[in-house]
Design an enzyme around this catalytic site. Sequence first.
Site, PDB file in Angstrom:
ATOM      1  N   ASP A 128       0.984  -1.100   0.003  1.00 23.80           N
ATOM      2  CA  ASP A 128       0.004   0.028   0.134  1.00 23.80           C
ATOM      3  C   ASP A 128       0.837   1.300  -0.002  1.00 23.80           C
ATOM      4  OD1 ASP A 128      -2.771   1.384  -0.022  1.00 23.80           O
ATOM      5  OD2 ASP A 128      -2.338   1.747   2.119  1.00 23.80           O
ATOM      6  N   HIS A 135      -3.907  14.508   0.641  1.00 21.79           N
ATOM      7  CA  HIS A 135      -4.068  13.542   1.857  1.00 21.79           C
ATOM      8  C   HIS A 135      -2.853  13.443   2.783  1.00 21.79           C
ATOM      9  CE1 HIS A 135      -4.977  10.107   4.230  1.00 21.79           C
ATOM     10  NE2 HIS A 135      -4.033   9.443   4.163  1.00 21.79           N
ATOM     11  N   GLU A 201     -10.615   3.954   3.458  1.00 22.32           N
ATOM     12  CA  GLU A 201      -9.846   4.925   2.754  1.00 22.32           C
ATOM     13  C   GLU A 201     -10.111   4.303   1.257  1.00 22.32           C
ATOM     14  OE1 GLU A 201      -5.846   4.117   3.727  1.00 22.32           O
ATOM     15  OE2 GLU A 201      -6.117   4.985   5.714  1.00 22.32           O
ATOM     16  N   GLU A 203      -9.344   4.106  -2.522  1.00 23.67           N
ATOM     17  CA  GLU A 203      -8.070   3.934  -3.224  1.00 23.67           C
ATOM     18  C   GLU A 203      -8.353   3.097  -4.517  1.00 23.67           C
ATOM     19  OE1 GLU A 203      -4.654   2.069  -1.088  1.00 23.67           O
ATOM     20  OE2 GLU A 203      -5.205   2.913   0.784  1.00 23.67           O
ATOM     21  N   ASP A 235      -9.024   0.357   1.579  1.00 25.68           N
ATOM     22  CA  ASP A 235      -8.214   0.040   2.387  1.00 25.68           C
ATOM     23  C   ASP A 235      -8.603   0.295   4.236  1.00 25.68           C
ATOM     24  OD1 ASP A 235      -5.936  -1.547   3.470  1.00 25.68           O
ATOM     25  OD2 ASP A 235      -4.682   0.209   3.234  1.00 25.68           O
ATOM     26  N   ARG A 239      -8.259   3.772  13.493  1.00 27.47           N
ATOM     27  CA  ARG A 239      -7.419   5.029  13.311  1.00 27.47           C
ATOM     28  C   ARG A 239      -6.800   5.052  15.024  1.00 27.47           C
ATOM     29  NH1 ARG A 239      -5.789   6.856   8.556  1.00 27.47           N
ATOM     30  NH2 ARG A 239      -7.915   7.247   7.142  1.00 27.47           N
ATOM     31  N   GLN A 242      -3.986   2.404  15.392  1.00 27.20           N
ATOM     32  CA  GLN A 242      -2.856   2.958  14.373  1.00 27.20           C
ATOM     33  C   GLN A 242      -2.165   3.872  15.290  1.00 27.20           C
ATOM     34  OE1 GLN A 242      -3.398   3.858  10.434  1.00 27.20           O
ATOM     35  NE2 GLN A 242      -1.543   4.847  10.030  1.00 27.20           N
ATOM     36  N   TYR A 246       1.894   2.950  15.555  1.00 22.68           N
ATOM     37  CA  TYR A 246       2.519   3.178  14.384  1.00 22.68           C
ATOM     38  C   TYR A 246       3.858   3.491  14.490  1.00 22.68           C
ATOM     39  CZ  TYR A 246       2.433   8.110  14.075  1.00 22.68           C
ATOM     40  OH  TYR A 246       2.802   9.584  14.311  1.00 22.68           O
ATOM     41  N   LYS A 255      -4.337  -2.068  10.214  1.00 23.49           N
ATOM     42  CA  LYS A 255      -4.708  -2.127   8.603  1.00 23.49           C
ATOM     43  C   LYS A 255      -4.550  -3.797   8.255  1.00 23.49           C
ATOM     44  CE  LYS A 255      -4.226   1.173   6.262  1.00 23.49           C
ATOM     45  NZ  LYS A 255      -5.138   1.905   5.671  1.00 23.49           N
ATOM     46  N   THR A 259      -9.010  -5.467   3.885  1.00 22.34           N
ATOM     47  CA  THR A 259      -8.906  -4.706   2.681  1.00 22.34           C
ATOM     48  C   THR A 259      -9.740  -5.183   1.396  1.00 22.34           C
ATOM     49  OG1 THR A 259      -6.572  -4.098   3.017  1.00 22.34           O
ATOM     50  CG2 THR A 259      -7.374  -3.499   0.646  1.00 22.34           C
ATOM     51  N   GLU A 366     -10.366  12.898   7.373  1.00 25.87           N
ATOM     52  CA  GLU A 366     -10.364  13.977   6.607  1.00 25.87           C
ATOM     53  C   GLU A 366     -11.775  14.884   6.692  1.00 25.87           C
ATOM     54  OE1 GLU A 366      -7.084  13.673   3.134  1.00 25.87           O
ATOM     55  OE2 GLU A 366      -7.902  11.730   3.647  1.00 25.87           O
TER      56      GLU A 366
END
Length: 418
Positions: A128, A135, A201, A203, A235, A239, A242, A246, A255, A259, A366
């Site tokens: 990914d 973004h 997400e 994509e 995907d 949050r 993460q 992360y 993640k 997917t 976002e």
Amino acid sequence: MLKAFIDVPTDSHFPLQNLPYGAYQTTDGEIHLCSAIGEFIVDLFVLDEEGLFDGPELNNQFVFQDSTLNYFMSLGKPAWIEARTTLQKLLSENNPRLRDDASLRERVFKKREEAEMVLPVQIGDYTDFYSSEQHARNVGSMFRDPENALLPNWKHLPVGYHGRASSVVISGTSLHRPKGQIIPQDAEEPVFGPSSLLDFELEVGFFTGPGNNLGEPVPVDKAKDHIFGLVLVNDWSARDIQKWEYQPLGPFLAKNWATSISPWIVTMEALEPFRAELPAQDPKPLDYLFQEKPTTFNINLEVFLKTEQTDIPQMICSSNFRNLYWSMTQQLAHHTITGCNIQPGDLYGSGTISGPEAHSFGSLLELAWKGTKPIKLTSGEERTFLEDGDEVIMTGFAQGKGYKVGFGEVRGKILPAR
């Protein structure tokens, strides 16, 4: 304009100019490779069994007798073009071979809405990327310094990470909310529980065909010959999981749980009329990434949200594939510059695709700006992140003169945590 003997509505994603690839499960439980035309799927297994793919490249290899596209993908562009040309001729309004054979037509055509689609590819690896500048700027502004939203490396290389291939699922698969370690606000120790900041997400992904030998990079100007086709990708992202995990190595459990991809792979040949210039890249990429005229594709992308209180999905995002800074060929060249070997059926996600306007942001993080600007729905509900029972529907198409080349949909519904 190309015209099929099958009636194709003008707003269909699947005219004769498209002919994507997929796979479905027959009533006997077998997996057959297929294509799509209008409201029907086209059983490629049956056409192949009849010996109709007999050109010099395929030469009756019966590549569509497999349950996945991997071997066909490995054959490369000449074989892909031959198969597509053969299929277009068979479906053409002026060709009697299939048109006038009622018995064969009955075996070949199935109603698309009645078909149970399955993954058409055995996905060996999944990568990914993080290639939308808007973004990256949005996320950098939220969590770091708005004046320095992009990290120093971002405009020098396509940032990416290795995802989990085993949890890539076909559109329509419902998914349980993941659990993990979460750090509460102002806490010093984590707690364990279900994610409460669940996100989508938007994509687009590409599948590779022929691979390369270990130790031999794929040059950027030859990378297009290794790309078979594109799919829509959701995907999913947790949050809050993460946020805690992360650093220092990036996303992991946030993640790896799921997917979702669309069931149809749209070929590069079908998308060729919609090629567009890539946005200007400044600074100039290093030589192994540099192209005189880097290109992308003009593909309209939309995201809809359906809650348990709504009957009609509501559009919450409208973006475009052009909103990417790095091209697919640059992504693949960068991925292999170390000599990393790719294989037929590997999947590569674009990263969240966000445009410059608020309505084109490709994630709830976002759109609701880190939870500070809830999205108001027509039902009277609000959303900052996904709730149990929410269904996310993504769609995408390239608009031609009098026809569309589309991907259909990728859907996924969130179920309560186990």
